[in-house]
Design an enzyme around this catalytic site. Structure first.
Site, PDB file in Angstrom:
ATOM      1  N   ASP A  70       1.246  -0.697  -0.336  1.00 24.25           N
ATOM      2  CA  ASP A  70       0.401  -0.379  -0.263  1.00 24.25           C
ATOM      3  C   ASP A  70       1.130   1.444  -0.156  1.00 24.25           C
ATOM      4  O   ASP A  70       1.715   0.633   0.653  1.00 24.25           O
ATOM      5  CB  ASP A  70      -0.525   0.094   1.429  1.00 24.25           C
ATOM      6  CG  ASP A  70      -1.998   0.474   0.582  1.00 24.25           C
ATOM      7  OD1 ASP A  70      -2.766   0.462  -0.337  1.00 24.25           O
ATOM      8  OD2 ASP A  70      -2.084   2.070   2.172  1.00 24.25           O
ATOM      9  N   SER A  71       0.387   1.995  -1.200  1.00 23.87           N
ATOM     10  CA  SER A  71       1.408   3.613  -0.713  1.00 23.87           C
ATOM     11  C   SER A  71       0.880   4.251  -1.179  1.00 23.87           C
ATOM     12  O   SER A  71      -0.486   4.385  -2.071  1.00 23.87           O
ATOM     13  CB  SER A  71       2.437   2.587  -2.392  1.00 23.87           C
ATOM     14  OG  SER A  71       1.896   2.142  -3.242  1.00 23.87           O
ATOM     15  N   PHE A 152       4.511   5.207 -13.547  1.00 26.18           N
ATOM     16  CA  PHE A 152       2.933   5.350 -13.579  1.00 26.18           C
ATOM     17  C   PHE A 152       2.433   6.404 -12.667  1.00 26.18           C
ATOM     18  O   PHE A 152       3.486   6.877 -11.782  1.00 26.18           O
ATOM     19  CB  PHE A 152       2.604   3.471 -13.436  1.00 26.18           C
ATOM     20  CG  PHE A 152       2.365   3.496 -11.781  1.00 26.18           C
ATOM     21  CD1 PHE A 152       4.015   3.074 -11.151  1.00 26.18           C
ATOM     22  CD2 PHE A 152       1.955   3.855 -10.965  1.00 26.18           C
ATOM     23  CE1 PHE A 152       4.166   2.429 -10.153  1.00 26.18           C
ATOM     24  CE2 PHE A 152       1.711   3.356  -9.452  1.00 26.18           C
ATOM     25  CZ  PHE A 152       3.405   2.599  -9.429  1.00 26.18           C
ATOM     26  N   LYS A 175      14.671   3.961 -11.310  1.00 30.14           N
ATOM     27  CA  LYS A 175      13.832   4.640  -9.718  1.00 30.14           C
ATOM     28  C   LYS A 175      14.114   3.200  -8.833  1.00 30.14           C
ATOM     29  O   LYS A 175      13.315   3.463  -7.915  1.00 30.14           O
ATOM     30  CB  LYS A 175      12.490   4.680 -10.216  1.00 30.14           C
ATOM     31  CG  LYS A 175      11.282   4.085  -9.504  1.00 30.14           C
ATOM     32  CD  LYS A 175       9.631   4.285 -10.645  1.00 30.14           C
ATOM     33  CE  LYS A 175       8.885   4.816  -9.960  1.00 30.14           C
ATOM     34  NZ  LYS A 175       8.194   4.351  -9.825  1.00 30.14           N
TER      35      LYS A 175
HETATM   36  P1  ITT Z   1      -3.100  -2.537  -4.921  1.00 29.98           P
HETATM   37  O1  ITT Z   1      -3.834  -1.819  -4.551  1.00 29.98           O
HETATM   38  O2  ITT Z   1      -3.927  -3.482  -5.937  1.00 29.98           O
HETATM   39  O3  ITT Z   1      -2.087  -2.559  -5.224  1.00 29.98           O
HETATM   40  P2  ITT Z   1      -3.406   0.486  -6.560  1.00 29.98           P
HETATM   41  O4  ITT Z   1      -3.016   1.068  -7.678  1.00 29.98           O
HETATM   42  O5  ITT Z   1      -4.979   1.042  -5.884  1.00 29.98           O
HETATM   43  O6  ITT Z   1      -3.208  -0.949  -6.386  1.00 29.98           O
HETATM   44  P3  ITT Z   1      -2.266   1.834  -3.998  1.00 29.98           P
HETATM   45  O7  ITT Z   1      -4.126   1.697  -3.037  1.00 29.98           O
HETATM   46  O8  ITT Z   1      -1.537   1.593  -3.259  1.00 29.98           O
HETATM   47  O9  ITT Z   1      -2.230   0.438  -4.657  1.00 29.98           O
HETATM   48  O10 ITT Z   1      -2.745   2.750  -4.241  1.00 29.98           O
HETATM   49  C1  ITT Z   1      -1.118   3.462  -4.801  1.00 29.98           C
HETATM   50  C2  ITT Z   1      -0.904   4.561  -5.778  1.00 29.98           C
HETATM   51  O11 ITT Z   1      -0.132   5.855  -5.196  1.00 29.98           O
HETATM   52  C3  ITT Z   1      -0.888   4.561  -6.930  1.00 29.98           C
HETATM   53  O12 ITT Z   1      -2.523   3.976  -7.803  1.00 29.98           O
HETATM   54  C4  ITT Z   1      -0.788   5.717  -7.267  1.00 29.98           C
HETATM   55  O13 ITT Z   1      -1.083   7.474  -7.584  1.00 29.98           O
HETATM   56  C5  ITT Z   1      -0.025   5.967  -6.090  1.00 29.98           C
HETATM   57  N1  ITT Z   1       1.569   5.799  -6.382  1.00 29.98           N
HETATM   58  C6  ITT Z   1       1.983   4.683  -5.083  1.00 29.98           C
HETATM   59  N2  ITT Z   1       3.655   4.069  -5.178  1.00 29.98           N
HETATM   60  C7  ITT Z   1       3.132   4.436  -6.843  1.00 29.98           C
HETATM   61  C8  ITT Z   1       4.857   5.001  -7.825  1.00 29.98           C
HETATM   62  O14 ITT Z   1       6.554   4.114  -7.021  1.00 29.98           O
HETATM   63  N3  ITT Z   1       4.847   6.196  -8.230  1.00 29.98           N
HETATM   64  C9  ITT Z   1       3.767   6.833  -8.755  1.00 29.98           C
HETATM   65  N4  ITT Z   1       3.021   7.084  -8.164  1.00 29.98           N
HETATM   66  C10 ITT Z   1       2.497   5.929  -7.170  1.00 29.98           C
END
Ligand code: ITT
Length: 199
Positions: A70-71, A152, A175
Site C-alpha cells: 500500500d503506497s 505510473f 527508479k
Molecule cells: P493495489 O491496491 O491493487 O495494490 P492501487 O494502485 O490501488 O493497487 P494503492 O491503493 O496502494 O494501490 O494506491 C497507490 C497509488 O499511489 C497508486 O495508484 C499511485 O497513484 C500512487 N503510487 C504509489 N506508488 C507509486 C509510484 O511508485 N509511482 C507513482 N505513483 C505511485
C-alpha cells in the site's frame, strides 16, 4: 521454488516488485492466477492497515506466502494528502492524469521550498503463522508540470532528492534503486531470502 503471491491489481507495482526481487528464487503469482479472490478492501485510514488487509485477504484465499503493497504520495503543504487516497484522489476510478492534474492545481503558485513531498510504501508479507511489515520512504518535491513518460501514477510530478529529473524521467532501473518501494523491499529481502531457503 517458493511461490509468492503479489497481492495487488496494479501491474506497474507488479513489474517493479518482480524486477527488484529478480535475484531471489521466487515463483511470482498474481491475482490473475486466483480469479476467485474478492476485490481487496482499502478503507483503512493508514497505509499499514490497508497493506495488512490486502495481504490477509489474499493469504486467506491462497494459503500461499502473500505480499501486499500500500503506497502513496504525501505532500506536506497539503497535510500529507493525497496519502492513502492517492489512487482515487480525483474520485473513484480517476486516471493517473486526472489525479496529477488535481494535485498540481491545488499546488498552483506554491513556491518550490513549500513543495516538499514524499512517497511512502508499506509492505506486508504474510505466511503460515508469520507476518512482517516494512516501510520505505523516498523524499523529494513536487514539480510544476508533468515531465517524463516512464513509470505510473504521480511519477511525472515527483522529483526525488538528489535529482533534477522526475521519477517518470528516470529509467526503471534508476527508479528501482532509489524508490520508496525499493527501500521497503530491501528491508524485506532478508526475510524473503530465509523463506526461499526454507522452501
Ligand atoms: P493495489 O491496491 O491493487 O495494490 P492501487 O494502485 O490501488 O493497487 P494503492 O491503493 O496502494 O494501490 O494506491 C497507490 C497509488 O499511489 C497508486 O495508484 C499511485 O497513484 C500512487 N503510487 C504509489 N506508488 C507509486 C509510484 O511508485 N509511482 C507513482 N505513483 C505511485
Amino acid at each position: 521454488m517458493t511461490k509468492l503471491v503479489l497481492a495487488t491489481r496494479n501491474v506497474n507495482k507488479i513489474k517493479e516488485i518482480q524486477s527488484i526481487l529478480k535475484d531471489l528464487k521466487l515463483e511470482f503469482l498474481t491475482l490473475n492466477d486466483f480469479p476467485g479472490i474478492p476485490d481487496l478492501i482499502e478503507d483503512g485510514s493508514t497505509f499499514q492497515e490497508n497493506s495488512r488487509r490486502k495481504a490477509h485477504t489474499v493469504y486467506q484465499h491462497t494459503k500461499l506466502l502473500s505480499l501486499a503493497d500500500d503506497s502513496g504520495l504525501e505532500v506536506f503543504y497539503l497535510n500529507k494528502r493525497p496519502g492513502v487516497w492517492s489512487a482515487r484522489y480525483a474520485g473513484e476510478g480517476a486516471t493517473d492524469d486526472e489525479n496529477n492534474e488535481k494535485l498540481l492545481k491545488e499546488m498552483r503558485g506554491v513556491p518550490p521550498r513549500r513543495r516538499r513531498a514524499q512517497f511512502r510504501a508499506l509492505l506486508t508479507l504474510l505466511g503460515d503463522a508469520f507476518e512482517e511489515s516494512t516501510e520505505g520512504i523516498c523524499a523529494g518535491r513536487l514539480g510544476e508540470v508533468p515531465r517524463g513518460t516512464y513509470g505510473f501514477g504521480y511519477d511525472p510530478i515527483f522529483i526525488p532528492d538528489g535529482f533534477t529529473k522526475t521519477y517518470a524521467e528516470l529509467t526503471a532501473e534508476e527508479k528501482n534503486t532509489i524508490s520508496h518501494r525499493a527501500k521497503a523491499l530491501e528491508k524485506m529481502r532478508e526475510v524473503l531470502r530465509r523463506k526461499v531457503q526454507s522452501g
